[in-house]
Design a protein around this motif. Structure first.
Motif, mmCIF file in Angstrom:
data_model
loop_
_atom_site.group_PDB
_atom_site.id
_atom_site.type_symbol
_atom_site.label_atom_id
_atom_site.label_comp_id
_atom_site.label_asym_id
_atom_site.label_seq_id
_atom_site.Cartn_x
_atom_site.Cartn_y
_atom_site.Cartn_z
ATOM 1 N N ARG A 1 0.863 -1.189 0.000
ATOM 2 C CA ARG A 1 0.000 0.000 0.000
ATOM 3 C C ARG A 1 0.889 1.225 0.000
ATOM 4 N N GLY A 2 0.468 2.216 -0.731
ATOM 5 C CA GLY A 2 1.232 3.451 -0.753
ATOM 6 C C GLY A 2 0.791 4.328 -1.905
ATOM 7 N N LEU A 3 1.612 5.342 -2.181
ATOM 8 C CA LEU A 3 1.324 6.245 -3.293
ATOM 9 C C LEU A 3 1.456 5.481 -4.602
ATOM 10 N N ASP A 4 0.685 5.890 -5.596
ATOM 11 C CA ASP A 4 0.735 5.221 -6.900
ATOM 12 C C ASP A 4 2.168 5.172 -7.413
ATOM 13 N N ALA A 5 2.545 4.000 -7.964
ATOM 14 C CA ALA A 5 3.895 3.817 -8.502
ATOM 15 C C ALA A 5 3.834 2.788 -9.620
ATOM 16 N N PRO A 6 4.589 3.002 -10.700
ATOM 17 C CA PRO A 6 4.563 2.059 -11.819
ATOM 18 C C PRO A 6 5.408 0.821 -11.530
ATOM 19 N N THR A 7 5.222 -0.214 -12.334
ATOM 20 C CA THR A 7 6.049 -1.416 -12.245
ATOM 21 C C THR A 7 7.510 -1.006 -12.440
ATOM 22 N N GLY A 8 8.377 -1.562 -11.606
ATOM 23 C CA GLY A 8 9.800 -1.266 -11.697
ATOM 24 C C GLY A 8 10.255 -0.127 -10.809
ATOM 25 N N ALA A 9 9.320 0.635 -10.249
ATOM 26 C CA ALA A 9 9.698 1.748 -9.370
ATOM 27 C C ALA A 9 10.320 1.208 -8.080
ATOM 28 N N ARG A 10 11.240 1.974 -7.517
ATOM 29 C CA ARG A 10 11.870 1.601 -6.256
ATOM 30 C C ARG A 10 11.103 2.276 -5.119
ATOM 31 N N VAL A 11 10.739 1.488 -4.109
ATOM 32 C CA VAL A 11 10.022 2.006 -2.942
ATOM 33 C C VAL A 11 10.679 1.470 -1.683
ATOM 34 N N ARG A 12 10.478 2.180 -0.584
ATOM 35 C CA ARG A 12 11.022 1.784 0.713
ATOM 36 C C ARG A 12 9.882 1.300 1.602
ATOM 37 N N ILE A 13 10.114 0.197 2.281
ATOM 38 C CA ILE A 13 9.120 -0.342 3.221
ATOM 39 C C ILE A 13 9.193 0.472 4.497
ATOM 40 N N VAL A 14 8.059 1.041 4.907
ATOM 41 C CA VAL A 14 8.033 1.895 6.097
ATOM 42 C C VAL A 14 7.154 1.332 7.212
ATOM 43 N N GLY A 15 6.431 0.258 6.941
ATOM 44 C CA GLY A 15 5.567 -0.323 7.962
ATOM 45 C C GLY A 15 4.741 -1.450 7.367
ATOM 46 N N GLN A 16 3.760 -1.891 8.134
ATOM 47 C CA GLN A 16 2.876 -2.958 7.668
ATOM 48 C C GLN A 16 1.536 -2.848 8.366
ATOM 49 N N ARG A 17 0.504 -3.301 7.672
ATOM 50 C CA ARG A 17 -0.852 -3.368 8.225
ATOM 51 C C ARG A 17 -1.542 -4.562 7.614
ATOM 52 N N ASP A 18 -2.104 -5.395 8.440
ATOM 53 C CA ASP A 18 -2.929 -6.515 7.973
ATOM 54 C C ASP A 18 -2.237 -7.364 6.907
ATOM 55 N N GLY A 19 -0.959 -7.626 7.069
ATOM 56 C CA GLY A 19 -0.230 -8.481 6.134
ATOM 57 C C GLY A 19 0.196 -7.792 4.852
ATOM 58 N N SER A 20 -0.027 -6.499 4.759
ATOM 59 C CA SER A 20 0.351 -5.729 3.579
ATOM 60 C C SER A 20 1.446 -4.748 3.987
ATOM 61 N N LEU A 21 2.423 -4.552 3.109
ATOM 62 C CA LEU A 21 3.522 -3.643 3.407
ATOM 63 C C LEU A 21 3.146 -2.212 3.059
ATOM 64 N N ASP A 22 3.464 -1.280 3.937
ATOM 65 C CA ASP A 22 3.300 0.146 3.657
ATOM 66 C C ASP A 22 4.600 0.630 3.030
ATOM 67 N N VAL A 23 4.493 1.266 1.866
ATOM 68 C CA VAL A 23 5.687 1.696 1.149
ATOM 69 C C VAL A 23 5.603 3.181 0.810
ATOM 70 N N GLU A 24 6.785 3.755 0.588
ATOM 71 C CA GLU A 24 6.844 5.131 0.131
ATOM 72 C C GLU A 24 7.894 5.206 -0.982
ATOM 73 N N PRO A 25 7.736 6.154 -1.915
ATOM 74 C CA PRO A 25 8.682 6.259 -3.014
ATOM 75 C C PRO A 25 10.084 6.575 -2.505
ATOM 76 N N VAL A 26 11.076 6.012 -3.190
ATOM 77 C CA VAL A 26 12.468 6.332 -2.902
ATOM 78 C C VAL A 26 12.835 7.512 -3.771
ATOM 79 N N ILE A 27 13.271 8.571 -3.147
ATOM 80 C CA ILE A 27 13.658 9.777 -3.897
ATOM 81 C C ILE A 27 15.162 9.706 -4.093
ATOM 82 N N SER A 28 15.586 9.683 -5.374
ATOM 83 C CA SER A 28 17.016 9.555 -5.634
ATOM 84 C C SER A 28 17.685 10.872 -5.793
#
Length: 151
Positions: free
Chosen positions: A124-151
């Motif tokens: 779960r997180g902000l919309d991101a296309p296939t291949g995008a890099r995201v960072r895991i920041v948490g979890q809820r109900d067996g789903s990972l919370d992610v946020e975009p990696v800013i390079s």
């Protein structure tokens, strides 16, 4: 063999022998709480050595003594946790927090999938296309919370 049978025919000795067997099994296969059941059997054996009791009373004493031993043991471990060099050893999701992973199925409307190692997890997180890099920041109900990696 008749001497051993005669000794084990005494209820107190039989309960103490059971306690010893349970304690040995706990040493061989640690972590299954047999030590507390062994304590209940030992208490029953000591009482049975002093007082001649019917079998059903001995079984009742064993049940109560084992329950008390388990309750005391659980309380002991809660109050005095065993320190670990790796506290996240059995918490796989917590170990993932902070890792950068790749979106495997696009995150659309806040939901998608990410590749973690050789597997995939719902994310779960902000919309991101296939291949995008995201960072895991948490979890809820067996789903990972992610946020975009800013390079």
């Amino acid at each position: 063999m008749n001497e051993l049978q005669a000794i084990l025919a005494q209820p107190g000795i039989a309960w103490l022998a059971l306690a010893a067997v349970l304690a040995i099994v706990e040493l061989i296969v640690p972590g299954i709480f047999l030590v507390f059941i062994a304590a209940g059997a030992a208490a029953t054996g000591l009482i049975a050595l002093v007082l001649p009791l019917p079998v059903f009373v001995e079984i009742g004493i064993f049940a109560v003594a084992s329950s008390v031993a388990v309750a005391v043991g659980r309380r002991w471990y809660v109050d005095r946790p065993v320190p670990s060099s790796d506290p996240l050893l059995n918490d796989r999701i917590a170990r993932l927090i902070g890792q950068t992973v790749t979106v495997s199925h696009p995150i659309i409307a806040g939901e998608g999938r990410v590749r973690v190692g050789d597997g995939e997890w719902p994310a779960r997180g902000l919309d991101a296309p296939t291949g995008a890099r995201v960072r895991i920041v948490g979890q809820r109900d067996g789903s990972l919370d992610v946020e975009p990696v800013i390079s």
